[in-house]
Design a protein around this motif. Structure first.
Motif, PDB file in Angstrom:
ATOM      1  N   TRP A 198     -11.455   0.833 -10.240  1.00  0.00           N
ATOM      2  CA  TRP A 198     -10.423  -0.207 -10.121  1.00  0.00           C
ATOM      3  C   TRP A 198      -9.655  -0.073  -8.817  1.00  0.00           C
ATOM      4  O   TRP A 198      -9.200  -1.068  -8.246  1.00  0.00           O
ATOM      5  CB  TRP A 198      -9.485  -0.177 -11.342  1.00  0.00           C
ATOM      6  CG  TRP A 198     -10.147  -0.823 -12.517  1.00  0.00           C
ATOM      7  CD1 TRP A 198     -10.793  -0.205 -13.544  1.00  0.00           C
ATOM      8  CD2 TRP A 198     -10.282  -2.244 -12.753  1.00  0.00           C
ATOM      9  NE1 TRP A 198     -11.321  -1.140 -14.417  1.00  0.00           N
ATOM     10  CE2 TRP A 198     -11.015  -2.394 -13.957  1.00  0.00           C
ATOM     11  CE3 TRP A 198      -9.862  -3.385 -12.078  1.00  0.00           C
ATOM     12  CZ2 TRP A 198     -11.326  -3.657 -14.488  1.00  0.00           C
ATOM     13  CZ3 TRP A 198     -10.160  -4.638 -12.600  1.00  0.00           C
ATOM     14  CH2 TRP A 198     -10.882  -4.758 -13.796  1.00  0.00           C
ATOM     15  N   GLN A 199      -9.500   1.142  -8.319  1.00  0.00           N
ATOM     16  CA  GLN A 199      -8.834   1.297  -7.020  1.00  0.00           C
ATOM     17  C   GLN A 199      -9.666   0.658  -5.904  1.00  0.00           C
ATOM     18  O   GLN A 199      -9.125   0.006  -5.012  1.00  0.00           O
ATOM     19  CB  GLN A 199      -8.591   2.773  -6.711  1.00  0.00           C
ATOM     20  CG  GLN A 199      -7.497   3.399  -7.593  1.00  0.00           C
ATOM     21  CD  GLN A 199      -7.337   4.889  -7.324  1.00  0.00           C
ATOM     22  OE1 GLN A 199      -8.311   5.645  -7.350  1.00  0.00           O
ATOM     23  NE2 GLN A 199      -6.119   5.322  -7.073  1.00  0.00           N
ATOM     24  N   PHE A 200     -10.983   0.858  -5.959  1.00  0.00           N
ATOM     25  CA  PHE A 200     -11.836   0.211  -4.945  1.00  0.00           C
ATOM     26  C   PHE A 200     -11.828  -1.297  -5.105  1.00  0.00           C
ATOM     27  O   PHE A 200     -11.751  -2.039  -4.121  1.00  0.00           O
ATOM     28  CB  PHE A 200     -13.271   0.761  -4.990  1.00  0.00           C
ATOM     29  CG  PHE A 200     -13.438   1.973  -4.126  1.00  0.00           C
ATOM     30  CD1 PHE A 200     -13.485   1.862  -2.745  1.00  0.00           C
ATOM     31  CD2 PHE A 200     -13.519   3.235  -4.683  1.00  0.00           C
ATOM     32  CE1 PHE A 200     -13.613   2.978  -1.935  1.00  0.00           C
ATOM     33  CE2 PHE A 200     -13.648   4.367  -3.880  1.00  0.00           C
ATOM     34  CZ  PHE A 200     -13.699   4.234  -2.504  1.00  0.00           C
ATOM     35  N   TRP A 201     -11.909  -1.767  -6.334  1.00  0.00           N
ATOM     36  CA  TRP A 201     -11.845  -3.215  -6.569  1.00  0.00           C
ATOM     37  C   TRP A 201     -10.542  -3.772  -5.979  1.00  0.00           C
ATOM     38  O   TRP A 201     -10.545  -4.784  -5.275  1.00  0.00           O
ATOM     39  CB  TRP A 201     -11.927  -3.502  -8.078  1.00  0.00           C
ATOM     40  CG  TRP A 201     -11.732  -4.943  -8.398  1.00  0.00           C
ATOM     41  CD1 TRP A 201     -12.671  -5.936  -8.311  1.00  0.00           C
ATOM     42  CD2 TRP A 201     -10.511  -5.578  -8.816  1.00  0.00           C
ATOM     43  NE1 TRP A 201     -12.104  -7.140  -8.662  1.00  0.00           N
ATOM     44  CE2 TRP A 201     -10.783  -6.951  -8.972  1.00  0.00           C
ATOM     45  CE3 TRP A 201      -9.225  -5.112  -9.075  1.00  0.00           C
ATOM     46  CZ2 TRP A 201      -9.809  -7.866  -9.385  1.00  0.00           C
ATOM     47  CZ3 TRP A 201      -8.249  -6.024  -9.484  1.00  0.00           C
ATOM     48  CH2 TRP A 201      -8.550  -7.377  -9.628  1.00  0.00           C
ATOM     49  N   SER A 253      -5.597  -5.985  -0.777  1.00  0.00           N
ATOM     50  CA  SER A 253      -5.915  -6.325   0.610  1.00  0.00           C
ATOM     51  C   SER A 253      -5.623  -7.803   0.866  1.00  0.00           C
ATOM     52  O   SER A 253      -5.028  -8.170   1.883  1.00  0.00           O
ATOM     53  CB  SER A 253      -7.384  -6.027   0.897  1.00  0.00           C
ATOM     54  OG  SER A 253      -8.202  -6.639  -0.089  1.00  0.00           O
ATOM     55  N   GLN A 254      -6.037  -8.651  -0.072  1.00  0.00           N
ATOM     56  CA  GLN A 254      -5.860 -10.093   0.099  1.00  0.00           C
ATOM     57  C   GLN A 254      -4.397 -10.493  -0.116  1.00  0.00           C
ATOM     58  O   GLN A 254      -3.848 -11.302   0.632  1.00  0.00           O
ATOM     59  CB  GLN A 254      -6.747 -10.848  -0.905  1.00  0.00           C
ATOM     60  CG  GLN A 254      -8.214 -10.468  -0.828  1.00  0.00           C
ATOM     61  CD  GLN A 254      -8.828 -10.806   0.511  1.00  0.00           C
ATOM     62  OE1 GLN A 254      -8.646 -11.897   1.028  1.00  0.00           O
ATOM     63  NE2 GLN A 254      -9.534  -9.861   1.105  1.00  0.00           N
ATOM     64  N   ALA A 260      -4.948   5.338  -2.222  1.00  0.00           N
ATOM     65  CA  ALA A 260      -5.723   5.859  -3.362  1.00  0.00           C
ATOM     66  C   ALA A 260      -6.061   7.335  -3.170  1.00  0.00           C
ATOM     67  O   ALA A 260      -6.126   8.100  -4.135  1.00  0.00           O
ATOM     68  CB  ALA A 260      -6.999   5.044  -3.556  1.00  0.00           C
ATOM     69  N   HIS A 304       0.848  -1.201   0.000  1.00  0.00           N
ATOM     70  CA  HIS A 304       0.000   0.000   0.000  1.00  0.00           C
ATOM     71  C   HIS A 304       0.882   1.250   0.000  1.00  0.00           C
ATOM     72  O   HIS A 304       0.600   2.223  -0.693  1.00  0.00           O
ATOM     73  CB  HIS A 304      -0.950  -0.021   1.192  1.00  0.00           C
ATOM     74  CG  HIS A 304      -1.820  -1.234   1.226  1.00  0.00           C
ATOM     75  ND1 HIS A 304      -2.779  -1.473   0.278  1.00  0.00           N
ATOM     76  CD2 HIS A 304      -1.845  -2.290   2.069  1.00  0.00           C
ATOM     77  CE1 HIS A 304      -3.373  -2.634   0.538  1.00  0.00           C
ATOM     78  NE2 HIS A 304      -2.826  -3.143   1.618  1.00  0.00           N
ATOM     79  N   GLN A 306     -18.989  -0.538  -8.073  1.00  0.00           N
ATOM     80  CA  GLN A 306     -18.308  -0.130  -6.836  1.00  0.00           C
ATOM     81  C   GLN A 306     -19.171   0.923  -6.130  1.00  0.00           C
ATOM     82  O   GLN A 306     -19.325   2.046  -6.601  1.00  0.00           O
ATOM     83  CB  GLN A 306     -16.891   0.402  -7.079  1.00  0.00           C
ATOM     84  CG  GLN A 306     -15.927  -0.665  -7.621  1.00  0.00           C
ATOM     85  CD  GLN A 306     -15.648  -1.800  -6.633  1.00  0.00           C
ATOM     86  OE1 GLN A 306     -15.748  -1.605  -5.428  1.00  0.00           O
ATOM     87  NE2 GLN A 306     -15.333  -2.981  -7.138  1.00  0.00           N
ATOM     88  N   HIS A 317     -11.494  -1.972   2.653  1.00  0.00           N
ATOM     89  CA  HIS A 317     -10.357  -2.830   2.976  1.00  0.00           C
ATOM     90  C   HIS A 317     -10.577  -3.569   4.299  1.00  0.00           C
ATOM     91  O   HIS A 317     -10.338  -4.771   4.386  1.00  0.00           O
ATOM     92  CB  HIS A 317      -9.108  -1.941   3.056  1.00  0.00           C
ATOM     93  CG  HIS A 317      -7.824  -2.686   3.201  1.00  0.00           C
ATOM     94  ND1 HIS A 317      -6.611  -2.114   2.968  1.00  0.00           N
ATOM     95  CD2 HIS A 317      -7.545  -3.954   3.577  1.00  0.00           C
ATOM     96  CE1 HIS A 317      -5.645  -2.997   3.188  1.00  0.00           C
ATOM     97  NE2 HIS A 317      -6.190  -4.114   3.557  1.00  0.00           N
ATOM     98  N   ASN A 360      -8.631  -2.551  -3.585  1.00  0.00           N
ATOM     99  CA  ASN A 360      -8.611  -2.516  -2.124  1.00  0.00           C
ATOM    100  C   ASN A 360      -9.459  -3.620  -1.499  1.00  0.00           C
ATOM    101  O   ASN A 360      -9.190  -4.068  -0.400  1.00  0.00           O
ATOM    102  CB  ASN A 360      -9.101  -1.157  -1.616  1.00  0.00           C
ATOM    103  CG  ASN A 360      -7.943  -0.210  -1.387  1.00  0.00           C
ATOM    104  OD1 ASN A 360      -7.522   0.017  -0.268  1.00  0.00           O
ATOM    105  ND2 ASN A 360      -7.384   0.317  -2.466  1.00  0.00           N
ATOM    106  N   HIS A 361     -10.496  -4.015  -2.198  1.00  0.00           N
ATOM    107  CA  HIS A 361     -11.397  -5.040  -1.677  1.00  0.00           C
ATOM    108  C   HIS A 361     -10.905  -6.441  -2.041  1.00  0.00           C
ATOM    109  O   HIS A 361     -10.885  -7.331  -1.191  1.00  0.00           O
ATOM    110  CB  HIS A 361     -12.792  -4.789  -2.267  1.00  0.00           C
ATOM    111  CG  HIS A 361     -13.876  -5.638  -1.701  1.00  0.00           C
ATOM    112  ND1 HIS A 361     -15.204  -5.360  -1.845  1.00  0.00           N
ATOM    113  CD2 HIS A 361     -13.830  -6.790  -1.012  1.00  0.00           C
ATOM    114  CE1 HIS A 361     -15.916  -6.292  -1.260  1.00  0.00           C
ATOM    115  NE2 HIS A 361     -15.123  -7.180  -0.750  1.00  0.00           N
ATOM    116  N   LYS A 362     -10.489  -6.625  -3.293  1.00  0.00           N
ATOM    117  CA  LYS A 362     -10.274  -7.977  -3.792  1.00  0.00           C
ATOM    118  C   LYS A 362      -8.821  -8.355  -4.076  1.00  0.00           C
ATOM    119  O   LYS A 362      -8.498  -9.529  -4.105  1.00  0.00           O
ATOM    120  CB  LYS A 362     -11.094  -8.172  -5.082  1.00  0.00           C
ATOM    121  CG  LYS A 362     -12.603  -8.096  -4.892  1.00  0.00           C
ATOM    122  CD  LYS A 362     -13.130  -9.280  -4.130  1.00  0.00           C
ATOM    123  CE  LYS A 362     -14.621  -9.204  -3.829  1.00  0.00           C
ATOM    124  NZ  LYS A 362     -15.487  -9.402  -4.962  1.00  0.00           N
TER     125      LYS A 362
END
Lengths: 212, 212
Positions: free
Chosen positions: A96-99, A106-107, A69, A13, B67, B102, A101-103
């Motif tokens: 795409w930044q949210f995607w 983060s993982q 982001a 990050h 999103q 996140h 961070n979620h998927k």
């Protein structure tokens, strides 16, 4: 005034923000976080740097921001770089930044931590397998999106690229093999061929003692 | 033209967008996603609705967005509601939306799925415990932030509130007990007392058959 980024090398990050600073040609310097000694989890860090207890944190004069982001968006306002050509591209970048961070990041960040920075006897096998499976789904989405495209959004590198690559250049194993994802592989090469690109450990000081 | 939201009741990410639409007083209607029959994972959905294979998706004339935070930002531009008073508040809202994606909603949504919508014999005990621990850290951050504050950012409800509450009103158990987090509890009550607030299952059709 030189921009400061509170960060450490192992943080993908942080890398997203550091790479945006570097590729935009801004004058900046890292402020080292002693992550593995618990610095981000301490009361002083939460009180004085970031109540979320996370890296990175950017300080530019009176402006203090966290979340990579948000930092990237701020730098785009400042420099005109990587933010997209119009409102539609800006929204697509944010999507795409949210995607990510979620998927994705983060993982990937959590999995890499569990597989490399925890003592072997403490590594949770079921969590590791579960997260690997979730990440395979994410790599599939990104690889399919990059088919026939040079960049994630539009015709030039943007914050979407500088975000989704966050963990994908690191050398430690976390189940990601570039060769298995040809479109991701080609895109990572395209990005690392850009002017001023640097790898995470060339941009930020490492916090992991075993690396010394 | 009526705005459409591809969504289903059990999706807290969909709820964030639906709540923003409803509280802004916009004319909208849900387009039902048959999630538990695999609709979002199918090729047709990825091709025609969202390559990310996720809900929600908003369609407003020629604009199609996924999103929830991007949808909320788009609605704020349209209505002037919930987007903050200035650039600094807008960035702070975005910061909490990224944090939520996140650390909070992503984890809460997954945990609630594992604990309620998987057959009992398939529930991964180690993943469930691990995720509960991560969420406790997130509840701590949010509860501490809300001490002495009515809203997450500024002096009025914003997209930060409409995001972080995404999974917190659902009735299914996932280890979250409002009574343990007094500041979160008071904030959730404050938000549900707002004009036009509705609970998730009053805003969107349910996809879980056992609920019939």
């Amino acid at each position: 005034m030189t921009i400061k980024l509170h960060c450490f090398g192992e943080s993908g990050h942080s890398y997203k923000a550091a790479l945006a600073l570097e590729m935009a040609g801004l004058e900046w310097k890292p402020v080292f976080i002693d992550f593995f000694e618990g610095e981000t989890r301490g009361d002083a860090y939460r009180r004085d740097v970031n109540e979320m207890g996370e890296a990175p944190v950017l300080v530019d004069g009176d402006t203090r921001l966290s979340q990579s982001a948000v930092i990237q968006g701020y730098l785009s306002e400042k420099t005109g770089r990587f933010g997209g050509r119009d409102a539609a591209e800006a929204r697509e970048i944010l999507r795409w930044q949210f995607w990510d961070n979620h998927k994705l990041s983060s993982q990937a960040g959590m999995l890499r931590f569990l597989m490399n920075f925890l003592p072997e006897e403490k590594r949770p096998a079921e969590v590791i397998d579960f997260t690997k499976n979730r990440l395979t789904a994410a790599y599939n989405v990104l690889d399919a999106h990059l088919a026939g495209r040079d960049w994630i959004v539009g015709e030039a590198p943007s914050n979407a690229d500088l975000t989704c690559c966050g963990y994908l250049y690191y050398p430690e194993p976390f189940g990601f093999d570039r060769a298995e994802w040809p479109n991701i592989d080609a895109w990572l090469t395209r990005l690392s061929d850009q002017p001023r690109w640097k790898s995470p450990y060339d941009l930020m000081p490492r916090a992991w003692r075993a690396a010394d």
